[in-house]
Design an enzyme around this catalytic site. Structure first.
Site, PDB file in Angstrom:
ATOM      1  CE  LYS A 150      -3.949  -2.142   2.259  1.00 60.61           C
ATOM      2  NZ  LYS A 150      -4.967  -2.071   3.310  1.00 60.61           N
ATOM      3  CG  ASP A 168      -8.057   0.120   4.014  1.00 57.54           C
ATOM      4  OD1 ASP A 168      -8.769  -0.679   3.376  1.00 57.54           O
ATOM      5  OD2 ASP A 168      -6.809   0.045   4.041  1.00 57.54           O
TER       6      ASP A 168
END
Ligand code: ATR
Length: 283
Positions: A70, A106
């Site tokens: 990420k 997220d």
């Protein structure tokens, strides 16, 4: 049925074989009747940069990015949303006017899951207790700050990591000792487990919720098992609980919309399908 070119996307990680994202996107592709595919790409860290540079050559509209890529994904972007910039991590990549864009969904997933599972949870939530200080905690804290939760306290086994995260998150983020966790429960309106404790194959989170108020909302990002011991303990003493599966489902929505052009909805039917995969009813 669309008979044109196949639209392709996927999830890149290492390892990635346990990712449930193909189930989610596959379900939506079928629901919308879109001629598309969503596959898993296992890419080692040393190969990630090449993988991202060649996304369009590979015929991909974009990808989801999972552990451990990420942060590297964020660095590879042409343009990033404010949220991704704040977190210095991206989990959803797509092309827009020839540029590679990235977002971190997220926190969107975390908030949408609580909104759906316990509507209005943020109206009276003043104080949140976050267990853990990894990438998931970072995204969740950013989400809680978007909702103006006044007091956020991080407790982590390794205190320095909690302190780094508090510094990075800015605002009113405090750090408390892991050994004083029990004391912190007394004033919490929301408790979030972002550690891997309680996940199947990992040790349990050994914590008594006795000091916690009965109205405090308890949630866990672990979703295998669906009901962790933390959630079970909370449910049995009458606290509202939201499990972690919804975060996974909701974080997938923006990516699907970017790649396939339709905004999907997280329904009970989708949830049940993914639950069946988790519990082994479906392979
Ligand atoms: P993620 O990016 O998914 O959040 P991570 O960065 O590996 O993953 O973070 C995992 C979290 O679980 C960390 O807060 C970790 O605590 P440390 O920072 O002390 O490592 C926490 N964790 C993992 N195993 C733990 C254990 N046995 N006891 C307490 N905390 C644990």
């Amino acid at each position: 049925m669309n008979t044109g070119t196949i639209l392709r996307a996927g999830v890149v990680g290492h390892p990635v074989k346990h990712s449930r994202s193909p189930i989610i996107h596959g379900y939506w592709l079928e629901q919308f009747g879109i001629n598309g595919r969503y596959d898993r790409y296992d890419v080692k860290p040393e190969d990630f940069s090449h993988f991202v540079k060649t996304l369009s050559e590979q015929g991909l509209q974009g990808v989801n990015v999972t552990i451990p890529h990420k942060e590297a994904a964020f660095l590879a972007l042409d343009e990033a949303t404010d949220r991704a910039r704040r977190l210095k991590a991206a989990n959803t990549l797509w092309f827009e006017n020839g540029k590679l864009w990235g977002d971190n969904t997220d926190s969107i997933g975390f908030l949408a899951n609580l909104d759906q599972g316990h509507p209005g949870w943020d109206i009276n939530a003043k104080s949140a207790l976050i267990l853990g200080a990894g990438g998931a905690a970072r995204a969740i804290i950013a989400g809680l700050q978007e909702r103006n939760i006044e007091k956020i306290t991080i407790v982590n086994r390794t205190r320095e990591r909690a302190e780094e995260l508090a510094l990075m998150s800015g605002g009113q983020v405090a750090v408390a000792e892991w050994s004083k966790l029990s004391f912190q429960l007394e004033s919490a309106d929301l408790v979030v487990n972002t550690t891997s404790l309680g996940m199947s194959g990992q040790p349990d989170l050994d914590l008594s919720l006795d000091p916690l108020g009965k109205n405090a909302l308890v949630t866990d990002i672990v979703y295998v098992p669906l009901e962790t011991n933390l959630l079970k303990q909370a449910r049995l003493r009458g606290n509202p609980v939201v499990d972690g599966l919804g975060m996974l489902l909701h974080q997938a929505v923006p990516g699907f919309e970017h790649w396939f052009g339709k905004r999907p909805v997280v329904t009970d039917a989708l949830r049940h399908l993914v639950e069946d995969h988790i519990t082994g009813i479906r392979a």
